[in-house]
Design a protein around this motif. Structure first.
Motif, PDB file in Angstrom:
ATOM      1  N   VAL A  57      -4.113   9.672   0.663  1.00 54.96           N
ATOM      2  CA  VAL A  57      -5.079   7.784   0.476  1.00 54.96           C
ATOM      3  C   VAL A  57      -6.018   7.706  -0.642  1.00 54.96           C
ATOM      4  O   VAL A  57      -5.622   7.082  -1.745  1.00 54.96           O
ATOM      5  CB  VAL A  57      -5.776   6.619   1.591  1.00 54.96           C
ATOM      6  CG1 VAL A  57      -5.708   6.244   1.368  1.00 54.96           C
ATOM      7  CG2 VAL A  57      -4.743   6.782   2.848  1.00 54.96           C
ATOM      8  N   ARG A  61      -3.999   5.505  -3.969  1.00 51.73           N
ATOM      9  CA  ARG A  61      -5.041   4.177  -4.871  1.00 51.73           C
ATOM     10  C   ARG A  61      -5.074   4.993  -5.721  1.00 51.73           C
ATOM     11  O   ARG A  61      -4.790   3.992  -6.948  1.00 51.73           O
ATOM     12  CB  ARG A  61      -6.206   4.418  -4.338  1.00 51.73           C
ATOM     13  CG  ARG A  61      -6.625   3.769  -2.614  1.00 51.73           C
ATOM     14  CD  ARG A  61      -7.780   3.274  -1.893  1.00 51.73           C
ATOM     15  NE  ARG A  61      -7.802   3.250  -0.670  1.00 51.73           N
ATOM     16  CZ  ARG A  61      -7.359   1.290  -0.179  1.00 51.73           C
ATOM     17  NH1 ARG A  61      -7.544   0.754  -1.199  1.00 51.73           N
ATOM     18  NH2 ARG A  61      -6.845   1.606   0.924  1.00 51.73           N
ATOM     19  N   ALA A  64      -1.452   3.398  -7.209  1.00 52.50           N
ATOM     20  CA  ALA A  64      -1.658   2.490  -7.486  1.00 52.50           C
ATOM     21  C   ALA A  64      -2.795   2.149  -8.553  1.00 52.50           C
ATOM     22  O   ALA A  64      -2.254   0.680  -9.110  1.00 52.50           O
ATOM     23  CB  ALA A  64      -2.093   1.982  -6.082  1.00 52.50           C
ATOM     24  N   LYS A  71       5.345  -0.376  -6.088  1.00 49.25           N
ATOM     25  CA  LYS A  71       5.517  -0.932  -5.214  1.00 49.25           C
ATOM     26  C   LYS A  71       5.418   0.345  -4.357  1.00 49.25           C
ATOM     27  O   LYS A  71       4.027   0.566  -3.228  1.00 49.25           O
ATOM     28  CB  LYS A  71       6.392  -1.848  -4.197  1.00 49.25           C
ATOM     29  CG  LYS A  71       7.646  -0.693  -4.161  1.00 49.25           C
ATOM     30  CD  LYS A  71       9.074  -1.959  -3.994  1.00 49.25           C
ATOM     31  CE  LYS A  71      10.544  -0.948  -4.186  1.00 49.25           C
ATOM     32  NZ  LYS A  71      11.179  -1.888  -3.526  1.00 49.25           N
ATOM     33  N   TRP A  74       1.917   1.882  -2.730  1.00 49.78           N
ATOM     34  CA  TRP A  74       1.552   0.774  -1.485  1.00 49.78           C
ATOM     35  C   TRP A  74       2.153   0.466  -0.348  1.00 49.78           C
ATOM     36  O   TRP A  74       1.754   1.329   1.012  1.00 49.78           O
ATOM     37  CB  TRP A  74       1.465  -0.920  -1.891  1.00 49.78           C
ATOM     38  CG  TRP A  74       0.704  -0.861  -3.108  1.00 49.78           C
ATOM     39  CD1 TRP A  74       1.227  -0.922  -4.288  1.00 49.78           C
ATOM     40  CD2 TRP A  74      -0.682  -0.862  -3.135  1.00 49.78           C
ATOM     41  NE1 TRP A  74      -0.498  -1.509  -5.316  1.00 49.78           N
ATOM     42  CE2 TRP A  74      -1.218  -1.071  -4.155  1.00 49.78           C
ATOM     43  CE3 TRP A  74      -1.583  -0.835  -1.624  1.00 49.78           C
ATOM     44  CZ2 TRP A  74      -3.221  -1.308  -4.791  1.00 49.78           C
ATOM     45  CZ3 TRP A  74      -2.880  -1.535  -2.163  1.00 49.78           C
ATOM     46  CH2 TRP A  74      -3.762  -1.477  -3.555  1.00 49.78           C
ATOM     47  N   MET A  77       1.735   4.098   1.086  1.00 46.45           N
ATOM     48  CA  MET A  77      -0.449   3.959   1.538  1.00 46.45           C
ATOM     49  C   MET A  77      -0.252   3.058   3.633  1.00 46.45           C
ATOM     50  O   MET A  77      -0.418   3.631   4.061  1.00 46.45           O
ATOM     51  CB  MET A  77      -1.166   3.125   1.002  1.00 46.45           C
ATOM     52  CG  MET A  77      -2.086   4.301   0.033  1.00 46.45           C
ATOM     53  SD  MET A  77      -2.734   3.263  -0.802  1.00 46.45           S
ATOM     54  CE  MET A  77      -2.258   1.824  -2.145  1.00 46.45           C
ATOM     55  N   ALA A  78       1.144   2.086   3.146  1.00 53.46           N
ATOM     56  CA  ALA A  78       1.075   1.107   4.394  1.00 53.46           C
ATOM     57  C   ALA A  78       1.809   2.349   5.562  1.00 53.46           C
ATOM     58  O   ALA A  78       1.657   2.172   6.478  1.00 53.46           O
ATOM     59  CB  ALA A  78       1.556   0.164   3.995  1.00 53.46           C
ATOM     60  N   LYS A  81      -1.110   4.432   7.199  1.00 55.05           N
ATOM     61  CA  LYS A  81      -1.619   3.494   8.290  1.00 55.05           C
ATOM     62  C   LYS A  81      -1.500   3.276   9.201  1.00 55.05           C
ATOM     63  O   LYS A  81      -1.515   3.196  10.326  1.00 55.05           O
ATOM     64  CB  LYS A  81      -2.445   2.727   7.472  1.00 55.05           C
ATOM     65  CG  LYS A  81      -3.197   2.199   6.587  1.00 55.05           C
ATOM     66  CD  LYS A  81      -4.355   3.727   7.030  1.00 55.05           C
ATOM     67  CE  LYS A  81      -5.307   3.967   6.197  1.00 55.05           C
ATOM     68  NZ  LYS A  81      -6.398   4.372   6.319  1.00 55.05           N
ATOM     69  N   GLU A  89      -4.570  -2.199   8.519  1.00 49.14           N
ATOM     70  CA  GLU A  89      -4.800  -1.915   7.158  1.00 49.14           C
ATOM     71  C   GLU A  89      -3.071  -2.080   6.825  1.00 49.14           C
ATOM     72  O   GLU A  89      -2.642  -1.860   5.567  1.00 49.14           O
ATOM     73  CB  GLU A  89      -5.392  -0.848   7.232  1.00 49.14           C
ATOM     74  CG  GLU A  89      -6.919  -1.062   7.660  1.00 49.14           C
ATOM     75  CD  GLU A  89      -7.281   0.888   7.468  1.00 49.14           C
ATOM     76  OE1 GLU A  89      -7.557   1.212   6.083  1.00 49.14           O
ATOM     77  OE2 GLU A  89      -7.091   1.181   8.493  1.00 49.14           O
ATOM     78  N   HIS A  93      -1.173  -3.284   3.189  1.00 49.21           N
ATOM     79  CA  HIS A  93      -0.683  -2.094   2.704  1.00 49.21           C
ATOM     80  C   HIS A  93       0.423  -2.638   2.028  1.00 49.21           C
ATOM     81  O   HIS A  93       1.206  -3.183   0.470  1.00 49.21           O
ATOM     82  CB  HIS A  93      -1.178  -0.820   2.002  1.00 49.21           C
ATOM     83  CG  HIS A  93      -2.377  -0.139   2.428  1.00 49.21           C
ATOM     84  ND1 HIS A  93      -2.893  -0.677   1.733  1.00 49.21           N
ATOM     85  CD2 HIS A  93      -2.876   0.578   3.408  1.00 49.21           C
ATOM     86  CE1 HIS A  93      -4.194  -0.222   1.471  1.00 49.21           C
ATOM     87  NE2 HIS A  93      -4.065   0.962   2.873  1.00 49.21           N
ATOM     88  N   GLU A  96       0.227  -6.094  -0.036  1.00 51.22           N
ATOM     89  CA  GLU A  96       0.757  -5.879  -1.677  1.00 51.22           C
ATOM     90  C   GLU A  96       2.051  -4.858  -2.310  1.00 51.22           C
ATOM     91  O   GLU A  96       2.345  -5.374  -3.592  1.00 51.22           O
ATOM     92  CB  GLU A  96      -0.347  -4.240  -1.938  1.00 51.22           C
ATOM     93  CG  GLU A  96      -2.038  -4.913  -1.742  1.00 51.22           C
ATOM     94  CD  GLU A  96      -2.375  -6.130  -2.714  1.00 51.22           C
ATOM     95  OE1 GLU A  96      -1.778  -5.276  -3.291  1.00 51.22           O
ATOM     96  OE2 GLU A  96      -3.235  -6.288  -2.342  1.00 51.22           O
ATOM     97  N   ALA A  97       2.528  -4.245  -1.712  1.00 50.73           N
ATOM     98  CA  ALA A  97       3.358  -3.848  -1.988  1.00 50.73           C
ATOM     99  C   ALA A  97       4.447  -5.146  -1.929  1.00 50.73           C
ATOM    100  O   ALA A  97       5.325  -5.576  -2.992  1.00 50.73           O
ATOM    101  CB  ALA A  97       4.447  -2.777  -0.702  1.00 50.73           C
TER     102      ALA A  97
END
Length: 192
Positions: A57, A61, A64, A71, A74, A77-78, A81, A89, A93, A96-97
């Motif tokens: 992660v 980050r 990113a 995207k 993100w 990470m999504a 999580k 979380e 994320h 954000e994407a």
């Protein structure tokens, strides 16, 4: 022999020239190691597969930050999580994407399923506490109705299947016994 007064300016010039020569590498900009997005994603996947999700992660980050319009970090990470059941979380994320690509199916799916899992967990907790009443109950029923309509189902969670007994097959009729065809010693003689 030289006089001390005439050698000082020469010595000063020699020192300045040597100082400039040794400082030159420090003044040159260092070549930064530019990490491509694909290599960062591959390394993050490798770290995650090795059980180092936190390092993965952190790497994502950084990617990113280096590629703010993309995207992919993100979404990665999504997904990480989501896989770890950190649904809050995962939603953040994925949002954000979606800011970078609003029509992304994976991002929308992560938000939808994560939200449902959080809601299910919260409703189960409220149900155990017997606090599911009033407007909260009405809103939950309205949401369930929307889900049923969206999924095209009459029931969201079907009841457990009840084992049904198969109906008995109709008994076979025996052929009529012809007089004198079988003796009483052979009970199956009439069937032959």
């Amino acid at each position: 022999m030289m006089k001390l007064g005439t050698s000082i300016p020469g010595l000063a010039c020699a020192l300045l020239l040597s100082a400039c020569a040794t400082d030159a590498p420090l003044l040159r900009p260092e070549k930064s190691s530019v990490v491509t997005l694909d290599s960062a994603l591959a390394e993050a996947n490798r770290l995650a597969a090795g059980g180092q999700q936190d390092k993965a992660v952190t790497l994502l980050r950084s990617a990113a930050g280096s590629y703010p319009a993309d995207k992919a970090p993100w979404l990665a990470m999504a997904q990480m999580k989501f896989d770890r059941a950190s649904y809050g979380e995962a939603i953040l994320h994925a949002q954000e994407a979606l800011q970078r690509d609003p029509s992304d199916q994976v991002g929308n799916s992560i938000i939808a399923v994560s939200g449902l899992r959080l809601s299910t967990r919260a409703l189960a907790d409220l149900s155990q506490q017997n606090n599911l009443s009033g407007s909260l109950r009405t809103e939950a029923q309205d949401l369930a109705r929307v889900l049923r309509t969206s999924l095209g189902e009459d029931v969201l969670v079907p009841p457990p299947a009840v084992a049904r007994k198969a109906p008995l097959a109709p008994a076979k009729r025996m052929a009529p016994v012809k007089p004198g065809a079988a003796s009483s010693a052979d009970p199956f003689g009439a069937i032959r």
